[in-house]
Motif scaffolding. Structure first.
Motif, short mmCIF file in Angstrom:
data_model
loop_
_atom_site.label_atom_id
_atom_site.label_comp_id
_atom_site.label_asym_id
_atom_site.label_seq_id
_atom_site.Cartn_x
_atom_site.Cartn_y
_atom_site.Cartn_z
N MET A 125 0.81 -1.22 0.00
CA MET A 125 0.00 0.00 0.00
C MET A 125 0.85 1.27 0.00
SD MET A 125 -1.42 0.12 3.96
CE MET A 125 -2.04 1.80 3.83
N PHE A 126 2.12 1.17 0.39
CA PHE A 126 2.98 2.36 0.43
C PHE A 126 3.76 2.58 -0.87
CE2 PHE A 126 2.23 1.49 4.91
CZ PHE A 126 1.94 2.76 5.38
N GLN A 130 0.69 3.30 -7.45
CA GLN A 130 -0.28 2.31 -6.99
C GLN A 130 -0.74 1.38 -8.12
OE1 GLN A 130 -3.45 4.26 -4.87
NE2 GLN A 130 -2.08 5.03 -3.27
N ASN A 151 -4.61 -3.79 4.74
CA ASN A 151 -4.25 -2.40 4.48
C ASN A 151 -4.93 -1.49 5.49
OD1 ASN A 151 -2.92 -3.21 2.05
ND2 ASN A 151 -4.87 -3.13 0.94
N PRO A 178 -1.41 6.43 0.69
CA PRO A 178 -1.37 4.97 0.74
C PRO A 178 -2.64 4.35 1.30
CG PRO A 178 0.09 5.92 2.40
CD PRO A 178 -0.34 7.04 1.50
N TRP A 181 -5.63 2.31 -0.41
CA TRP A 181 -5.67 0.85 -0.49
C TRP A 181 -6.58 0.26 0.58
CZ3 TRP A 181 -2.82 -2.70 -3.63
CH2 TRP A 181 -1.92 -2.11 -4.53
#
Length: 274
Positions: A125-126, A130, A151, A178, A181
């Protein structure tokens, strides 16, 4: 007539800063607190003994080690060598044969359909790009295989923590938060037609600390985003950050007395690769 141009973020520079950030502090101490989230995710995904599993952005190995305990053939990848060393030490201490390798979640060095399952515990997620990271998760998972993640959500405690950090040290412009997500809408956008039977379940994990001071000291010392933000500020800025962290802890705390019980909301994601 004038036109407005938007500058795309330099993702290579963003990732270089992220790598330094996650190598700072002691993320393995944070991961140790939330290990049960990865363990529950592995059970929810129904991973079978003997399956080939790739854990992406493995950090200190929470999900990789949980899958290895299930008898899976596991590879864990991350772009932070310091975290991989901690993961190797943990696996060795349990006598688990897990392969850990340095790799970027946005450019996984594996063939299409190489794995029976692909997992990530508050890791992928980071990734700043994406769409590319999501495409890589799907690409290396075989048709009919499982993609499983946990997440953080935007509305939960960690979402608030990351916004607090961003208030003091703004994130790079153009990079999406992030915690997107952690929303079903964004997950459906990212995974799209690559998956079927997408299940998104909201869950909570309760973080516990002896006091507000224990909480702030832990996050300033251990968690990369807050640790690096604190380092970047002057004396007054540091005090304002501490004050905001104290207010955040007080807002989410659900336990009377000096100790803290902070519910941290996240989503558990399980999908089948088409």
């Amino acid at each position: 007539m004038s036109t407005t141009q938007t500058t795309s973020p330099d993702l290579k520079a963003v990732k270089a800063k992220q790598r330094t950030m996650w190598a700072s502090g002691d993320y393995s101490a944070v991961a140790a607190k939330i290990a049960v989230m990865a363990e529950d995710m592995v059970q929810a995904a129904g991973l079978r003994a003997g399956e080939r599993v790739l854990d992406v952005a493995t950090g200190s190995g929470n999900a990789a080690i949980a899958a290895a305990r299930n008898g899976c053939e596991v590879t864990g990848v991350d772009y932070v060598p310091e975290l991989l060393e901690r993961a190797r030490a943990r696996a060795a201490a349990e006598g688990l044969a897990v392969t850990f390798a340095e790799a970027d979640a946005e450019d996984l060095p594996y063939p299409d359909g190489e794995f029976d399952a692909v997992t990530s515990s508050v890791g992928v997620m980071f990734a700043p790009d994406q769409e590319r990271a999501a495409a890589e998760l799907a690409r290396v998972c075989r048709p009919g295989g499982m993609i499983a993640m946990v997440n953080w959500t935007p509305t939960g405690f960690t979402g608030g923590l990351l916004r607090t950090v961003g208030k003091h040290v703004p994130p790079p412009p153009g990079v999406r938060p992030p915690t997107l997500w952690g929303t079903e809408e964004r997950l459906r956008e990212l995974l799209g037609d690559a998956v079927s039977d997408l299940r998104v379940t909201r869950r909570e994990f309760v973080l516990r600390f002896q006091s507000v001071e224990d909480f702030t000291r832990f996050y300033l010392d251990k968690y990369g985003p807050t640790h690096k933000a604190y380092e970047a500020l002057d004396t007054q800025g540091r005090q304002r950050l501490v004050d905001d962290l104290t207010a955040l802890a007080t807002e989410f705390d659900q336990e009377p007395g000096p100790s803290l019980a902070i519910p941290a909301e996240y989503v558990e994601v399980v999908a089948t690769r088409r």
